[in-house]
Design an enzyme around this catalytic site. Structure first.
Site, PDB file in Angstrom:
ATOM      1  N   ASN A 202       0.907  -1.262   0.184  1.00 35.12           N
ATOM      2  CA  ASN A 202       0.312   0.351  -0.095  1.00 35.12           C
ATOM      3  C   ASN A 202       1.062   0.906  -0.140  1.00 35.12           C
ATOM      4  O   ASN A 202       1.429   1.324   0.529  1.00 35.12           O
ATOM      5  CB  ASN A 202      -0.883  -0.119   1.377  1.00 35.12           C
ATOM      6  CG  ASN A 202      -2.617   0.864   0.814  1.00 35.12           C
ATOM      7  OD1 ASN A 202      -1.626   1.825   1.085  1.00 35.12           O
ATOM      8  ND2 ASN A 202      -2.887   0.899   1.049  1.00 35.12           N
ATOM      9  N   CYS A 207      -5.608   0.932  -1.377  1.00 36.42           N
ATOM     10  CA  CYS A 207      -5.662   0.224  -0.794  1.00 36.42           C
ATOM     11  C   CYS A 207      -6.635  -0.577  -2.095  1.00 36.42           C
ATOM     12  O   CYS A 207      -7.071  -1.613  -3.089  1.00 36.42           O
ATOM     13  CB  CYS A 207      -5.995  -0.104   0.144  1.00 36.42           C
ATOM     14  SG  CYS A 207      -7.141   0.873   1.118  1.00 36.42           S
ATOM     15  N   HIS A 454     -11.274   1.593   4.314  1.00 39.13           N
ATOM     16  CA  HIS A 454     -10.151   0.217   3.261  1.00 39.13           C
ATOM     17  C   HIS A 454     -11.064  -0.595   2.592  1.00 39.13           C
ATOM     18  O   HIS A 454     -12.014  -0.856   2.063  1.00 39.13           O
ATOM     19  CB  HIS A 454      -9.858  -0.294   5.118  1.00 39.13           C
ATOM     20  CG  HIS A 454      -8.694  -1.561   4.583  1.00 39.13           C
ATOM     21  ND1 HIS A 454      -7.682  -1.608   4.099  1.00 39.13           N
ATOM     22  CD2 HIS A 454      -8.737  -2.854   4.459  1.00 39.13           C
ATOM     23  CE1 HIS A 454      -6.208  -2.139   3.597  1.00 39.13           C
ATOM     24  NE2 HIS A 454      -7.313  -3.332   4.114  1.00 39.13           N
ATOM     25  N   ASP A 471      -5.412  -8.994   0.619  1.00 36.24           N
ATOM     26  CA  ASP A 471      -5.773  -7.283   1.576  1.00 36.24           C
ATOM     27  C   ASP A 471      -4.546  -6.886   1.754  1.00 36.24           C
ATOM     28  O   ASP A 471      -3.949  -6.844   2.313  1.00 36.24           O
ATOM     29  CB  ASP A 471      -6.123  -7.599   3.321  1.00 36.24           C
ATOM     30  CG  ASP A 471      -6.158  -6.607   3.905  1.00 36.24           C
ATOM     31  OD1 ASP A 471      -6.308  -5.522   3.459  1.00 36.24           O
ATOM     32  OD2 ASP A 471      -7.188  -6.744   5.285  1.00 36.24           O
TER      33      ASP A 471
END
Length: 1117
Positions: A202, A207, A454, A471
């Site tokens: 990131n 993200c 997020h 993620d």
């Protein structure tokens, strides 16, 4: 916004996180954060199933009177742990409320403690709960980071504004919802080993991009097409989107650890500021696909984007009573589906193809048939092999003039059948032989609210039953329930942690939910989920990436072996001549720009001299090396030559002698003497009496300073004895009169003093490594023709010199011009230079605004006239210095403007349906009456004796009629609209029992099983007489608003008090409802007109304080 915590210190160079540097107090993050948790050495046992959870409400009374920087809530338990909320009422060095969740007993917990929690923090809106501000995140709490949250939770301006509803009776209500989760060891987790896949790093708030890139990468047909796009070995990834994407996909396929996206964002033409902006994923998807489609033209993969993602639908309008039909075919790459009011994907498709009737006032103008009743709709001609569904989780709220997130429950199936109900979604010309049965491939999730959060993705790359969660850097295996049902949104019921106290479970809104779905057609899945291997990747790309990998390994090896080596940095006369006057002015050299040698520590120094001999062609016996020393005044100068004994030692031992600090560098100055033939000769013997001095020459005419050489002088000698040598160095006549100055120090201020040429070197306290600056002696009369006539004034200028980038406040992202200034410039000096640049006669019409280094935006308040002493004060922001200033050119001088109050007033004409915004500027001590008098000179009145009044309107309600004697100094038009209007005649003659009531337009909507009232349109006052029925009032309202009968018949009338409607019948006596006059909160008691909001939007905004939360996505290359 999601910002990753700073990465570990020992990370590779290319893995550097782009997190804004912050020296904020107490180690709080400078931006909204949702960090990848990290684990300490010991982990507390936490239950895996049914995590403990709780909601805590904190009422803070007398909030505006809190005078502490930090304020803690009482302790509350969740999951067997003690927590509390920490707030900074006036912001943690920002103009926002700062709020964090804190481990209450962190100081007394055992060494290595750690706990992981998901939590949301909220400031409750006490007027309308739906406008409460809530942000959620997750964190691994430990001794180093025992609190976590949001430094910029909400603007202080909104919080302290009494009309906003956050602070009511000086009481603030804060809520925390906390779920304590099972800890996973984030340090040791290896995504590749556990799942076979790797994540993406990131860059700060990327993200949203990472989740999209992973989804596209896991469509193998797309990946193969990207690999087959022609690129060459001469392309640079940072300047070529195809090559950057190829490189990224290759690394995702073959790398063992997470991959950086910096090259790709650079190829988009993004600077780091763009990386910190959360963009709209759908927009990024479209822009990226359009770019690739364009770059694929004329190549072997032309048309791939269309083949994969393009479908077609038909818009039609069909007349009911005549034989006429109009159709238009359109293509789509993704479909936007409504979430609000739809329980699942099928309901959204039903809504998509819903038939709209065009009748009554809304008839269709058919070409040869005139106005006709018709039906209008959309049907699909074909669907693409890869179907991308964008779920409309974010919607515009007209009442708030802002975007809101829809967290309602919305289901989506594993298999989607778009042929259902005999192909009701398909147009007549659709090819019915194609079976439109789709399988879910990926679910992109947004966790958080409208202003940040997020993003991550659930993907099943091979369409097997195994799902994976991508993620950012972390990839985990997940079950189907997690990927599907848990992403539907809606509410989750959680048991109370104190059953004895309150047995009713509370509902926890799920702020994590799906916002994009990717389906793959069953009949195309073998073609799309194809095999992609090395032969699909161009040879030059494989070579380049292999080389990159080798370089990375080499750097890693160098780092691992660093303790075995010493870096020797060698400065020579050539370096001094090259740098002084160009890169540096003070001291002698920038050691980072000289030749460095990496030598094994045990190598004897004499062996190193052989290396130098090879490099520079200087025989060993003619080399003499000097050690550098840092002096007490922070200058850095050659201190003494190495002794013959020292030269027999190893370089490692020498480094320790020269440098007590623990770094692996040895800095040396190489002294080489040249003979008449300019070849090296042996250095002269040096005794304590011989002093090595360095000389810089200054030319005041050219404003240039250069290194001209060095000399040994005797400590008993006098400068007068070397003047002819200095003149020769400078190219002057031997008898030229020159002035000498010693450059003593430059931090924190410059110290450069004249040298008495008749004193001895020892008497002038000169020693080895000292610097003498000299220049021609100037006659007194000619000093005025130069800006900096002598060395001290020139060095003072250089030391304080600052290039300032000026930007127009109207275009705050673009540099307009640059000016070189001194940090010591006064306020007047600065505005004078700016006025000069802009060809403006009056510098006092320039207004400047400082730059906020954290937000990269102008500060909210401009600099007051002579409000700072120096330019340096304008450029400082907390502990950071900026080089940006914003300017405006005012129409009147700033000192005058500061004595005036400027108000924006919207004037509503009595008879015409028009609103004109007027800017009123009056002295601060003026009253509302003065504003009205000023306005009368500018507006068109319905009759000469018309009286005006000034109202405060906020979110379509009237909050206040300003008394004429109220001072305007405290009126704030930043958050609400000031409205001026004529006072109707009927209001001037109120009877004793007449009432003046508020009348507002409203609609109703249901969100999460709660009915909400939404006001819209222009609110107004109405006089109601005692005993008047609703039927009589309706006649007056219809006439006032000029609503056609057919439309007005649909309107409903209600009495509303504190948001609850009580519908009225025509026979009801209305005045009885409005008992009290002039009560505080009268705006919450009104006659409501319920009807649909179909009026065109006004050209001006109700709320002048418009914040933009998202920038449009642009890919520049």
């Amino acid at each position: 916004m999601t910002v990753m915590t700073p990465a570990p210190v020992d990370q590779q160079e290319d893995e550097e996180m782009l997190v804004p540097h912050s020296d904020l107090t107490d180690n709080h993050q400078p931006m909204e954060v949702a960090a990848q948790p990290e684990t300490a050495s010991t982990v507390e046992n936490q239950p895996v199933e049914d995590p403990p959870s709780s909601r805590f409400t904190w009422k803070i009374e007398n909030f505006s009177r809190l005078n502490t920087k930090k304020h803690y809530s009482e302790v509350f338990p969740v999951g067997g742990f003690k927590w509390r909320i920490l707030i900074f009422p006036k912001g943690n060095n920002v103009d926002h409320l700062s709020m964090y969740l804190d481990v209450a007993d962190s100081a007394s917990l055992p060494y290595g403690w750690s706990r992981y929690a998901q939590f949301s923090l909220a400031v409750v809106n006490q007027i309308h709960n739906k406008y409460s501000i809530r942000k959620d995140t997750q964190h691994q709490f430990n001794a180093r980071e025992s609190d976590w949250g949001f430094t910029s939770f909400m603007p202080l301006g909104e919080l302290y504004d009494p009309c906003r509803g956050y602070l009511v009776n000086d009481t603030l209500i804060v809520e925390a919802e906390v779920i304590v989760r099972r800890i996973v060891d984030y340090w040791t987790y290896d995504s590749k080993k556990e799942t076979g896949y790797v994540g993406l790093k990131n860059q700060g708030a990327t993200c949203y991009m990472n989740s999209l890139l992973q989804t596209l990468y896991h469509i193998p047909y797309f990946r193969k097409a990207v690999y087959h796009m022609p690129t060459t070995e001469n392309d640079m990834p940072s300047g070529s989107i195809p090559l950057a994407l190829q490189s990224l996909f290759y690394k995702l396929q073959y790398s063992d650890s997470s991959v950086a996206t910096k090259e790709l964002t650079k190829s988009f033409g993004w600077d780091t500021y763009d990386s910190f902006m959360q963009h709209d994923v759908q927009e990024l998807n479209r822009v990226l696909c359009e770019k690739l489609e364009d770059k694929m033209k004329g190549t072997v993969v032309e048309g791939t984007i269309q083949q994969l993602f393009e479908g077609h639908h038909m818009n039609y309008i069909e007349c009911i009573n005549v034989d006429y039909k109009s159709t238009r075919k359109e293509s789509f790459y993704d479909l936007q589906l409504d979430v609000k009011g739809c329980r699942d994907v099928y309901a959204s498709f039903d809504k998509y193809v819903e038939v709209e009737r065009l009748e009554g006032d809304n008839k269709y103008q058919a070409e040869q048939y005139g106005l006709q009743d018709a039906k209008k709709g959309v049907l699909f001609i074909d669907f693409p092999p890869v179907l991308q569904l964008q779920l409309k989780r974010f919607e515009y709220d007209f009442m708030r003039d802002t975007m809101v997130k829809i967290n309602d429950r919305y289901e989506f199936p594993l298999q989607l059948d778009l042929d259902r109900d005999e192909g009701k979604y398909l147009s007549p010309e659709a090819d019915r032989s194609v079976r439109n049965l789709y399988t879910l491939h990926s679910v992109l999730v947004h966790s958080g609210g409208v202003h940040g959060g997020h993003y991550y993705a659930f993907i099943r790359p091979t369409l097997s039953d195994q799902w994976y969660k991508f993620d950012d850097e972390r990839v985990t295996k997940e079950d189907m329930k997690r990927a599907l049902e848990e992403q539907y949104g809606g509410e989750e019921e959680l048991p109370q942690t104190n059953p004895g106290f309150n047995n009713t479970p509370f509902k926890f809104t799920k702020y994590s939910n799906a916002y994009m779905l990717v389906y793959i057609r069953e009949s195309d899945k073998d073609k799309i989920i194809c095999n992609v291997d090395e032969k699909d990747i161009a040879e030059h790309l494989r070579e380049r990436l292999k080389k990159e990998q080798e370089e990375k390994e080499h750097k890693k090896k160098e780092k691992a072996e660093a303790h075995l080596y010493t870096i020797i940095k060698v400065a020579r006369d050539d370096d001094l001549a090259e740098q002084i006057g160009k890169d540096i002015y003070f001291d002698l050299v920038d050691h980072d720009k000289v030749r460095s040698f990496r030598i094994q520590k045990q190598t004897p120094f004499n062996v190193f001299k052989e290396e130098v001999s090879k490099e520079y062609g200087i025989p060993i016996q003619f080399q003499r090396f000097w050690l550098w020393a840092k002096r007490q005044n922070h200058t850095y100068r050659p201190n003494r030559p190495l002794t013959p004994l020292e030269e027999t030692q190893s370089v490692g031992a020498l480094r320790e002698v020269s440098n007590k600090a623990h770094n692996a560098e040895l800095k040396l100055f190489l002294e080489v003497e040249l003979g008449l033939d300019l070849r090296p000769i042996a250095p002269p013997d040096k005794t304590k009496e011989d002093i090595l001095l360095f000389f810089k020459h200054y030319d005041p005419e050219k404003e240039e300073l250069h290194f001209v050489g060095r000399l040994f002088v005797k400590s008993t000698g006098k400068p007068i004895e070397i003047l002819s040598k200095l003149n020769k160095m400078a190219g002057y006549a031997p008898d030229q009169e020159i002035d000498l100055y010693e450059e003593i120090k430059f931090e924190p201020s410059v110290m450069c003093e004249p040298i008495d040429k008749k004193l001895t070197v020892r008497a002038s306290q000169l020693e080895d490594g000292d610097i003498i600056c000299f220049q021609k002696s100037l006659p007194v009369e000619s000093t005025e023709q130069f800006r900096y006539p002598d060395v001290p004034s020139f060095l003072e200028y250089v030391h304080n010199r600052q290039v300032v980038h000026f930007r127009s406040l109207e275009k705050p992202k673009e540099d307009d011009f640059c000016l070189e200034m001194s940090r010591l410039y006064s306020y007047d000096d600065v505005v004078e230079r700016v006025a000069q640049k802009l060809d403006l006669d009056d510098p006092s019409k320039i207004r400047l605004t400082s730059h906020n280094c954290y937000s990269q935006q102008p500060k909210p308040q401009p600099i007051k006239y002579r409000g700072v002493d120096h330019l340096s004060d304008m450029l400082i922001h907390y502990n950071q210095t900026s080089d940006i200033l914003y300017y405006e050119v005012l129409d009147i001088p700033l000192p005058e403007l500061q004595c005036l109050k400027t108000l924006k007033v919207a004037f509503h004409h009595a008879t015409k349906d028009e609103v004109v915004i007027h800017t009123i500027r009056l002295p601060k001590q003026s009253t509302v009456g003065d504003v009205i008098n000023d306005l009368k000179t500018k507006v068109e009145l319905s009759h000469p004796n018309a009286e005006l009044r000034l109202l405060e309107v906020f979110y379509h309600k009237i909050y206040k009629i300003f008394p004429p004697n109220e001072k305007i100094e405290n009126i704030n038009d930043q958050y609400w609209t000031l409205r001026a209007e004529e006072i109707p005649e009927e209001e001037k003659n109120l009877g004793p029992n007449d009432r003046l009531i508020h009348v507002y337009h409203f609609t109703k909507e249901t969100a999460q099983n709660q009915m909400q009232i939404l006001n819209f349109g222009e609110p107004f006052f109405l006089v109601i007489r005692e005993g008047e029925t609703l039927a009589e009032i309706k006649v007056r309202v219809q006439k006032k608003l000029q609503v056609p009968d057919e439309e007005f018949a649909k309107w409903k009338f209600a009495f509303l008090s504190l948001g609850r409607p009580e519908y009225l019948q025509d026979s009801d006596i209305v005045s009885g409802r409005f008992q009290r006059r002039d009560v505080y909160g009268a705006w919450e008691q009104y006659l409501g007109l319920e009807h649909s909001d179909n009026a065109p939007k006004r050209a001006y905004a109700a709320n002048q304080n418009r914040h933009t939360f998202e920038k449009p996505v642009k890919i520049y290359n």
